[in-house]
Design a protein around this motif. Structure first.
Motif, PDB file in Angstrom:
ATOM      1  N   ASN A 287     -16.137   7.656  -5.837  1.00  5.69           N
ATOM      2  CA  ASN A 287     -17.043   6.909  -4.939  1.00  5.69           C
ATOM      3  C   ASN A 287     -17.014   7.416  -3.499  1.00  5.69           C
ATOM      4  OD1 ASN A 287     -17.788   5.179  -7.008  1.00  5.69           O
ATOM      5  ND2 ASN A 287     -16.170   3.712  -6.543  1.00  5.69           N
TER       6      ASN A 287
ATOM      7  N   THR B 161     -17.139   0.090  -1.909  1.00  7.08           N
ATOM      8  CA  THR B 161     -16.927   0.629  -3.262  1.00  7.08           C
ATOM      9  C   THR B 161     -16.805  -0.499  -4.300  1.00  7.08           C
ATOM     10  OG1 THR B 161     -14.564   0.803  -2.805  1.00  7.08           O
ATOM     11  CG2 THR B 161     -15.861   2.789  -2.511  1.00  7.08           C
ATOM     12  N   LEU B 162     -16.345  -1.649  -3.852  1.00  7.11           N
ATOM     13  CA  LEU B 162     -16.249  -2.807  -4.751  1.00  7.11           C
ATOM     14  C   LEU B 162     -17.623  -3.183  -5.274  1.00  7.11           C
ATOM     15  CD1 LEU B 162     -13.910  -4.780  -5.572  1.00  7.11           C
ATOM     16  CD2 LEU B 162     -14.805  -6.332  -3.829  1.00  7.11           C
ATOM     17  N   PHE B 163     -18.622  -3.005  -4.421  1.00  2.00           N
ATOM     18  CA  PHE B 163     -19.995  -3.339  -4.830  1.00  2.00           C
ATOM     19  C   PHE B 163     -20.755  -2.113  -5.333  1.00  2.00           C
ATOM     20  CE2 PHE B 163     -18.905  -6.871  -2.004  1.00  2.00           C
ATOM     21  CZ  PHE B 163     -19.232  -7.950  -2.827  1.00  2.00           C
ATOM     22  N   GLY B 164     -20.006  -1.054  -5.619  1.00  2.00           N
ATOM     23  CA  GLY B 164     -20.629   0.108  -6.260  1.00  2.00           C
ATOM     24  C   GLY B 164     -21.265   1.100  -5.308  1.00  2.00           C
TER      25      GLY B 164
ATOM     26  N   ALA C  40     -10.408  -0.747   4.705  1.00  2.00           N
ATOM     27  CA  ALA C  40     -10.925  -1.933   4.023  1.00  2.00           C
ATOM     28  C   ALA C  40     -12.453  -1.944   3.982  1.00  2.00           C
ATOM     29  CB  ALA C  40     -10.411  -3.176   4.731  1.00  2.00           C
TER      30      ALA C  40
ATOM     31  N   ASN D 278     -14.554   0.507   3.536  1.00  2.00           N
ATOM     32  CA  ASN D 278     -15.014   1.251   2.354  1.00  2.00           C
ATOM     33  C   ASN D 278     -14.540   0.587   1.066  1.00  2.00           C
ATOM     34  OD1 ASN D 278     -16.610   3.128   3.548  1.00  2.00           O
ATOM     35  ND2 ASN D 278     -15.019   4.701   3.680  1.00  2.00           N
ATOM     36  N   GLY D 279     -13.426  -0.131   1.147  1.00  2.00           N
ATOM     37  CA  GLY D 279     -12.959  -0.882  -0.019  1.00  2.00           C
ATOM     38  C   GLY D 279     -14.016  -1.881  -0.463  1.00  2.00           C
ATOM     39  N   VAL D 280     -14.625  -2.542   0.506  1.00  2.00           N
ATOM     40  CA  VAL D 280     -15.673  -3.528   0.186  1.00  2.00           C
ATOM     41  C   VAL D 280     -16.910  -2.813  -0.368  1.00  2.00           C
ATOM     42  CG1 VAL D 280     -17.212  -5.261   1.192  1.00  2.00           C
ATOM     43  CG2 VAL D 280     -14.822  -5.154   1.911  1.00  2.00           C
TER      44      VAL D 280
END
Lengths: 332, 449
Positions: free
Chosen positions: B200, A168-171, A162, A164-166
């Motif tokens: 990414n 990558t969500l912000f680029g 999670a 890294n999920g956050v």
């Protein structure tokens, strides 16, 4: 009446048993004293026998092993005297692991005490739903370390976590949290996550601080920070000393890096990120992966002696600054 | 001076008594520790198995009671616990082991029961029915694969083979590997690179996983495949600097550096390939036939999956070894050997063996059970043909008796990540592995005598 007092009465009574005239009057007292002694030893013996069986005997056995090449199964192990100790002091891995462990202790202990104390101060205030906050903040400390380790491993996994999920969500690009150089920060987070333990002990200490001292300081115009620094912290100093000593001991014995390891198997211990390869990991690897029971026992004995020395030093250097709220007359 | 009757015990006397009690208690605990095998004979016998939970289900344990009248007690497999039980003189009656690496280690330490007399007298497990994979459990005092039998594999795979997901190949536009002829390791790695998908900084599809069962025996297998041997003739040393071992090591380091699949520097949180492969997030998985047990149970995945022969090195030998051969062995000091052997026969030759053979989780270790391998569906037949053709390349790659595979693996994990991250050359790595592993082997050789 204290046990010591009972003993002294008993001694005096025993010295008079030579006198026939006194025997009749002394016997009931001796009998009572004996019963009390027996009761004391009866209640104390489970702990003492347990201590001897589960601490002294294994420690003595480990000490004996530390002078051998025993690997648990091979027939030709032998006595090597101080050979294992000489080897470990010449082993760069031992020193590297010790250095990392020391660094971890001096970082994690103050951080966790500061976090726990900060939380205690917060939940000591008259808040709404204070009990709920106390429970929620203490809850992580109840989670077994194995569960916490698994949760952090899942949370910080590079490909599916999670965290890294956050990112990558912000680029942002995903990070290898469980590898160097980030693994040490994840380890620190696990320590801070369970600061609830420290919070609960600090909270008990805070509630023991007399309210009138705070009121007097307030009347004298002291700021909140000054009150905290000059009244709260000194009165909490025995609690802080306890937390420092137990914190240092726990941090040098931490096995959390193993629980955060990508490969949690016996042989996977050496795959731990270098920055998290603490002294206990070195011990674990030698015991269970390499089967070097003798060498690993020597490592443990060195750690035991080091802990004794560090604890002694902490007591020595804090003796002048820890405030014990006791009646000075009580010693007389 | 003796204290008078009724006097309270002095502190010194009390501590002396407590210490005496502790020593006596310690002896008693020692005697009681792990006394799980009753050693009784006759009907209602109890046999202790030290196994992993997946090895034998509670239903099978009940079935044993009905089938052979033996009560099975299980102890969770743990090498430290095993050593403790053996040290106490009360080992389990049967112990799980990985034949490829455990057999020479334990046999050399004289803690395994020689099973040849049992096999000779058995009407269930006949020597001529044993698959050659069971030779992993033989050791003649010097070399694995020869001499007396000390155990038996419950099933096996040729662990250098690999499965692939045709849908992921099609999606990436990569040609499917041939099913009859092996690709080279270099070709395999090239395909894995093309099949890997990233976004990414995260790997969304692993091109291929190639880690063997345990890294040390993977490296030993790769070295033999390159035409050499990782171990010296007497198995007391490794040498990663020979051209063949250097080639094998270099290939594996390159695989890790390319980050096309799980490795010590890019671990799979599932810790094995199954779930990742099943989630269509892994194009190739270096797992032998046994992974078919998982694949056959997934109706969507099974028709997309194919099994391929073990890759080869350019100019090297075509070999396809078993790197595990997991099974059971009997400690020499087991207390209930006859009943243990009865369980052994039942587990390896009767109902449990038949159930395993038809499940697809590995190739049966008795030739007579081969006909039970799954072949009802067309994709199962296809896989079976590839597997049957591969059997002719089976070989036993002997492992050293002087160190556990775990210990060599731990040393590898400690040293190799720097090379995998590009911070160390393969030649330096080879030298450091030689140094660390040879020290461990030297200690082991001294202790075996």
């Amino acid at each position: 009446m204290t046990v010591g007092h009972i003993a002294s009465v008993s001694d005096r009574a025993g010295s008079r048993t030579g006198s026939d005239g006194a025997r009749a009057t002394v016997r009931p007292l001796t009998s009572m004293t004996t019963r009390r002694h027996r009761a004391f030893y009866l209640f104390a013996s489970p702990w003492i026998i347990g201590f001897l069986l589960l601490t002294i005997v294994p420690m003595a056995y480990a000490l004996w092993l530390s002078f051998t090449t025993f690997d648990g199964i091979s027939p030709n192990w032998r006595y090597v005297g101080l050979g294992n100790y000489r080897e470990l002091f010449a082993d760069s891995q031992t020193w590297d692991a010790l250095r990392r462990t020391g660094l971890f202790a001096v970082t994690s202990v103050p951080l966790s005490i500061a976090a726990g104390l900060g939380l205690a101060v917060l939940v000591n205030r008259p808040l709404k739903a204070r009990g709920l906050f106390r429970t929620l903040l203490y809850l992580p400390a109840v989670v077994p370390p194995v569960g916490a380790g698994l949760a952090f491993k899942a949370l910080f996994d590079q490909n599916s976590g999670a965290a890294n999920g956050v990112l990558t969500l912000f680029g942002f690009d995903a990070l290898g949290w469980l590898n160097d150089p980030y693994a040490r920060y994840v380890l620190l987070m696990t320590v801070l996550w369970s600061a609830g333990n420290i919070m609960i002990i600090s909270l008990a200490g805070l509630q023991d601080v007399p309210r009138e001292l705070h009121e007097a300081a307030h009347l004298d115009g002291a700021s909140a920070w000054r009150t905290f620094r000059s009244i709260t912290v000194p009165l909490l100093s025995p609690v802080l000393l306890f937390q420092t000593v137990t914190g240092v001991i726990a941090s040098v014995q931490t096995v959390m890096p193993l629980l955060l390891s990508p490969d949690g198997t016996t042989q996977g211990v050496t795959a731990i990120a270098q920055s998290n390869y603490m002294y206990m990991m070195h011990v674990f690897a030698d015991y269970f992966a390499l089967g070097r029971y003798g060498y690993a026992s020597a490592l443990l004995w060195v750690l035991f002696v080091l802990i004794l020395i560090v604890t002694g030093l902490i007591f020595r250097f804090t003796s002048g600054v820890v405030f014990y709220n006791v009646d000075p007359e009580a010693k007389k | 001076m003796r204290p008078h009757a009724g006097a309270p015990p002095s502190r010194r006397r009390f501590l002396a008594l407590a210490a005496g009690g502790a020593v006596a208690g310690s002896a008693a605990l020692n005697g009681c520790a792990m006394q799980v095998s009753t050693g009784v004979s006759g009907p209602g016998e109890t046999v202790t198995l030290m196994v992993k939970p997946d090895d034998i289900s509670p239903e099978l344990i009940k079935q044993a009671q009905n089938d052979i009248g033996v009560k099975i007690v299980t102890v969770r497999y743990d090498i430290t616990k095993l050593i403790g039980m053996m040290t106490n003189g009360s080992p389990p009656d049967l112990v799980r082991g990985v034949g490829a690496v455990d057999a020479p280690y334990f046999a050399a330490r004289d803690v395994m029961e020689e099973l040849d007399p049992y096999f000779a007298a058995s009407s269930v497990l006949k020597a001529d029915d044993l698959d050659p994979v069971n030779d992993l459990w033989r050791y003649d005092g010097r070399t694995q694969g020869k001499g007396p039998r000390y155990g038996m594999a419950k099933d096996f795979s040729q662990d250098s083979m690999y499965w692939y997901n045709t849908a992921l190949f099609d999606k990436a536009g990569v040609d499917l590997p041939p099913e009859t002829e092996p690709v080279t390791y270099e070709q395999w790695l090239e395909s894995a690179k093309r099949l890997t998908q990233r976004r990414n900084g995260q790997t969304t599809v692993f091109g291929g996983s190639y880690n063997g069962v345990l890294t040390p025996n993977l490296l030993a297998s790769l070295t033999v495949s390159a035409g050499g041997s990782l171990f010296s003739d007497d198995f007391s040393r490794v040498d990663f600097t020979t051209p063949e071992a250097r080639k094998a090591l270099g290939w594996y380091v390159e695989y890790c550096r390319a980050r096309v699949g799980p490795s010590v520097i890019q671990p799979d949180p599932n810790t094995w390939d199954g779930p990742t492969y099943q989630a269509n997030r892994m194009a190739m998985s270096n797992s032998g036939y046994w992974l078919g047990g998982l694949i056959n149970g997934d109706e969507k995945l099974a028709p997309l999956s194919r099994l391929a022969p073990a890759p080869v090195f350019e100019g090297g030998a075509r070999i396809s070894p078993c790197q595990a051969g997991t099974g059971l062995w009997m400690p020499r000091k087991a207390r209930n050997k006859d009943a243990a052997w009865r369980v052994f026969e039942w587990f390896f030759g009767e109902a449990p063996a038949e159930a395993r053979a038809s499940s697809g989780w590995g190739i049966p270790t008795l030739k007579s059970l081969r006909h039970l391998m799954p072949s009802q569906k067309s994709y199962q037949q296809r896989v079976l043909e590839v597997q049957e053709a591969e059997l002719q390349y089976f070989s036993v790659i002997a492992f050293t008796p002087y160190a556990t595979a775990d210990s060599l693996y731990a040393l590898f994990n400690q040293i190799a990540p720097a090379a995998m991250k590009g911070d160390m050359t393969v030649d330096t790595l080879a030298g450091r592995l030689n140094s660390a592993m040879n020290k461990q082997l030297e200690r082991g050789k001294e202790q075996v005598g």
